[in-house]
Design a protein around this motif. Structure first.
Motif, PDB file in Angstrom:
ATOM      1  N   TYR A  24      19.702 -11.419 -30.821  1.00 28.00           N
ATOM      2  CA  TYR A  24      20.633 -12.497 -31.184  1.00 28.00           C
ATOM      3  C   TYR A  24      20.451 -13.747 -30.316  1.00 28.00           C
ATOM      4  CZ  TYR A  24      24.708 -15.235 -32.285  1.00 28.00           C
ATOM      5  OH  TYR A  24      25.521 -16.269 -32.673  1.00 28.00           O
ATOM      6  N   GLY A  25      20.529 -13.595 -28.991  1.00 29.52           N
ATOM      7  CA  GLY A  25      20.434 -14.750 -28.103  1.00 29.52           C
ATOM      8  C   GLY A  25      19.140 -14.751 -27.317  1.00 29.52           C
ATOM      9  N   VAL A  26      18.730 -15.928 -26.854  1.00 31.87           N
ATOM     10  CA  VAL A  26      17.466 -16.034 -26.107  1.00 31.87           C
ATOM     11  C   VAL A  26      17.578 -17.145 -25.072  1.00 31.87           C
ATOM     12  CG1 VAL A  26      16.449 -17.612 -27.821  1.00 31.87           C
ATOM     13  CG2 VAL A  26      14.953 -16.265 -26.329  1.00 31.87           C
ATOM     14  N   ALA A  27      16.914 -16.933 -23.935  1.00 36.81           N
ATOM     15  CA  ALA A  27      16.792 -17.952 -22.897  1.00 36.81           C
ATOM     16  C   ALA A  27      15.520 -17.661 -22.120  1.00 36.81           C
ATOM     17  CB  ALA A  27      18.008 -17.960 -21.968  1.00 36.81           C
TER      18      ALA A  27
ATOM     19  N   ALA B 100      25.571 -10.825 -26.897  1.00 37.03           N
ATOM     20  CA  ALA B 100      25.323 -11.914 -27.847  1.00 37.03           C
ATOM     21  C   ALA B 100      24.688 -13.104 -27.145  1.00 37.03           C
ATOM     22  CB  ALA B 100      26.623 -12.304 -28.547  1.00 37.03           C
ATOM     23  N   GLY B 101      25.500 -13.941 -26.510  1.00 37.72           N
ATOM     24  CA  GLY B 101      24.973 -15.129 -25.860  1.00 37.72           C
ATOM     25  C   GLY B 101      24.330 -14.827 -24.520  1.00 37.72           C
ATOM     26  N   ILE B 102      23.431 -15.711 -24.101  1.00 35.48           N
ATOM     27  CA  ILE B 102      22.773 -15.554 -22.805  1.00 35.48           C
ATOM     28  C   ILE B 102      22.456 -16.934 -22.243  1.00 35.48           C
ATOM     29  CG2 ILE B 102      20.459 -15.337 -23.830  1.00 35.48           C
ATOM     30  CD1 ILE B 102      19.932 -13.226 -21.544  1.00 35.48           C
ATOM     31  N   ALA B 103      22.647 -17.068 -20.927  1.00 31.78           N
ATOM     32  CA  ALA B 103      22.330 -18.323 -20.239  1.00 31.78           C
ATOM     33  C   ALA B 103      21.891 -17.990 -18.829  1.00 31.78           C
ATOM     34  CB  ALA B 103      23.552 -19.244 -20.217  1.00 31.78           C
ATOM     35  N   LEU B 104      21.047 -18.840 -18.268  1.00 30.08           N
ATOM     36  CA  LEU B 104      20.475 -18.592 -16.956  1.00 30.08           C
ATOM     37  C   LEU B 104      20.797 -19.727 -16.000  1.00 30.08           C
ATOM     38  CD1 LEU B 104      16.847 -17.594 -18.058  1.00 30.08           C
ATOM     39  CD2 LEU B 104      18.829 -16.084 -17.848  1.00 30.08           C
TER      40      LEU B 104
ATOM     41  N   GLY C  32      19.956 -17.220 -32.447  1.00 29.46           N
ATOM     42  CA  GLY C  32      19.953 -18.070 -31.266  1.00 29.46           C
ATOM     43  C   GLY C  32      18.664 -18.852 -31.083  1.00 29.46           C
ATOM     44  N   MET C  33      18.778 -19.967 -30.341  1.00 27.61           N
ATOM     45  CA  MET C  33      17.631 -20.813 -30.023  1.00 27.61           C
ATOM     46  C   MET C  33      17.706 -21.211 -28.552  1.00 27.61           C
ATOM     47  SD  MET C  33      17.310 -23.569 -33.143  1.00 27.61           S
ATOM     48  CE  MET C  33      15.585 -23.948 -32.788  1.00 27.61           C
TER      49      MET C  33
ATOM     50  N   LYS D 147       9.385 -27.559 -20.909  1.00 31.11           N
ATOM     51  CA  LYS D 147       8.027 -27.862 -21.353  1.00 31.11           C
ATOM     52  C   LYS D 147       7.939 -28.008 -22.872  1.00 31.11           C
ATOM     53  CE  LYS D 147       5.952 -25.486 -17.404  1.00 31.11           C
ATOM     54  NZ  LYS D 147       5.054 -24.370 -16.970  1.00 31.11           N
ATOM     55  N   ASN D 148       9.098 -28.126 -23.522  1.00 32.79           N
ATOM     56  CA  ASN D 148       9.187 -28.311 -24.968  1.00 32.79           C
ATOM     57  C   ASN D 148       8.780 -27.075 -25.769  1.00 32.79           C
ATOM     58  OD1 ASN D 148      10.316 -30.849 -24.905  1.00 32.79           O
ATOM     59  ND2 ASN D 148       8.401 -31.928 -25.258  1.00 32.79           N
ATOM     60  N   PHE D 149       8.820 -25.898 -25.147  1.00 25.40           N
ATOM     61  CA  PHE D 149       8.660 -24.668 -25.917  1.00 25.40           C
ATOM     62  C   PHE D 149       9.999 -24.294 -26.536  1.00 25.40           C
ATOM     63  CE2 PHE D 149       4.997 -24.321 -23.060  1.00 25.40           C
ATOM     64  CZ  PHE D 149       4.005 -23.988 -23.977  1.00 25.40           C
ATOM     65  N   VAL D 150       9.964 -23.970 -27.815  1.00 23.76           N
ATOM     66  CA  VAL D 150      11.178 -23.664 -28.572  1.00 23.76           C
ATOM     67  C   VAL D 150      11.159 -22.186 -28.946  1.00 23.76           C
ATOM     68  CG1 VAL D 150      12.583 -24.270 -30.576  1.00 23.76           C
ATOM     69  CG2 VAL D 150      11.112 -26.002 -29.518  1.00 23.76           C
ATOM     70  N   TYR D 151      12.196 -21.461 -28.563  1.00 24.01           N
ATOM     71  CA  TYR D 151      12.315 -20.026 -28.828  1.00 24.01           C
ATOM     72  C   TYR D 151      13.366 -19.831 -29.922  1.00 24.01           C
ATOM     73  CZ  TYR D 151      10.076 -19.886 -24.231  1.00 24.01           C
ATOM     74  OH  TYR D 151       9.223 -20.078 -23.174  1.00 24.01           O
ATOM     75  N   VAL D 152      12.986 -19.177 -31.015  1.00 27.26           N
ATOM     76  CA  VAL D 152      13.887 -18.978 -32.145  1.00 27.26           C
ATOM     77  C   VAL D 152      14.015 -17.486 -32.428  1.00 27.26           C
ATOM     78  CG1 VAL D 152      14.414 -19.590 -34.529  1.00 27.26           C
ATOM     79  CG2 VAL D 152      13.069 -21.168 -33.119  1.00 27.26           C
ATOM     80  N   VAL D 153      15.227 -16.980 -32.359  1.00 26.35           N
ATOM     81  CA  VAL D 153      15.467 -15.570 -32.674  1.00 26.35           C
ATOM     82  C   VAL D 153      15.384 -15.373 -34.186  1.00 26.35           C
ATOM     83  CG1 VAL D 153      17.152 -13.708 -32.653  1.00 26.35           C
ATOM     84  CG2 VAL D 153      16.886 -15.161 -30.633  1.00 26.35           C
TER      85      VAL D 153
END
Length: 341
Positions: free
Chosen positions: A84-87, A129-133, A313-314, A319-325
């Motif tokens: 669901y979530g990504v970081a 669900a959500g994730i942040a670093l 989640g996104m 570095k402009n890499f985009v992670y899309v779940v």
């Protein structure tokens, strides 16, 4: 009432669909790191497909590891089930919440292995669900336990946020390194709650409604460029605030054309102000400029690179890499935003 709220929230987080609308094209050619781009030639590329994160096969194994795995069987927790979530951190390690496994999977690129967070003990997760670093802490929201947990980057449990009744459905998280604040979207309470890094409550903003500054089952959030971007999912819009919760602007409405939303979920923002929104109804993500005008859209229903089934989640790194779940495809797709390169 609590049952209805939980049912609606689960629908937002990935169980139900409103239908699939094919908005954009992709490329089904053999995957390399350079030949899948949008828009296709002869146009100048703006988005480049990079890779897919799915399971421990991402990291090369020795002959003996492969041999013994064939004997004892694969570890069922060594692959994504329903992310669901990504970081991602500054070293490129990718942290993914998985509601199917009930843990966080970490694609650790330094140690070249798949790590797990939240399996046991006081910090055990059930429906992350959500994730942040932050530079010290991995924050994870759990919508079943109605708490936000904090771990160090190795996965050791540090703290828990949320007394009885404090949250109803904590979902999206965002950490602001400038103010050292953690922003927590509570979908059940239709608000954003803000905490210090040590878990101390600071303030909240929002209530249920469709006026400026109000929400209707918000899901995800991003803090960038001294602004807070909230995915106001059931109002079909993005709302933008300053870091003290003061309303700044909004854009978006429901519809079936580019620039509109069907079931918006993940949100990410580039350093130069482009806003990315993943839409589970369209099986794509759209890119908007800082004024909310649609710039480009990527994806439709499918399994090839650039195709999605229920994106969620996104995250976008420096570095402009985009992670899309890509939830129902049990993977995270990684892209590079080429604007400004």
């Amino acid at each position: 009432m609590n049952f209805i709220r939980r049912f609606l929230y689960i629908a937002l987080c990935g169980g139900l669909t409103f239908g699939t609308l094919v908005l954009a094209s992709g490329c089904s050619a053999p995957v390399t790191k350079s030949d899948v781009v949008w828009p296709p030639p002869p146009e100048k590329p703006r988005i480049q497909f990079i890779e897919i994160l799915r399971d421990e096969s991402y990291f090369p194994k020795s002959f003996f590891s492969t041999f013994f795995q064939g004997i004892i069987g694969a570890d069922p927790a060594a692959r994504l089930v329903k992310p669901y979530g990504v970081a991602a951190d500054s070293a490129g390690n990718v942290y993914i919440t998985d509601t199917g496994l009930g843990i966080v999977l970490v694609f650790d690129k330094q140690e070249k292995r798949l790590r797990r967070i939240g399996e046991t003990g006081s910090g055990r997760l059930f429906l992350p669900a959500g994730i942040a670093l932050s530079d010290k802490t991995v924050f994870v929201s759990d919508t079943r336990l109605n708490r936000v947990f904090g771990y160090d980057h190795s996965g050791t449990f540090k703290l828990a946020i949320g007394q009885e009744g404090e949250f109803e459905s904590p979902s999206g998280l965002a950490y602001d390194p400038d103010t050292r604040r953690l922003f927590v979207v509570d979908a059940g309470k239709h608000e954003v709650r803000v905490y210090a890094e040590d878990g101390k409550f600071l303030f909240s903003f929002g209530s249920r409604g469709n006026e400026d500054g109000q929400f209707n089952y918000p899901t995800n959030i991003c803090v960038k460029n001294k602004k807070v971007y909230v995915m106001d999912t059931m109002n079909f819009r993005v709302q933008i605030f300053d870091t003290d919760g003061k309303f700044v602007s909004k854009f978006g409405k429901t519809g079936n054309r580019p620039g509109m939303f069907a079931r918006p979920k993940g949100i990410a923002v580039s350093s130069d102000g482009f806003i990315f929104v993943a839409d589970a109804g369209f099986d794509n993500f759209q890119i908007f400029d800082a004024e909310g005008q649609v710039y480009l859209f990527i994806g439709s229903a499918g399994v090839d690179p650039g195709y999605f089934q229920l994106p969620a989640g996104m995250f976008m790194d420096t570095k402009n890499f985009v992670y899309v779940v890509d939830q129902l495809n049990s993977r995270v797709q990684v892209f590079r935003f080429l604007v400004g390169d």
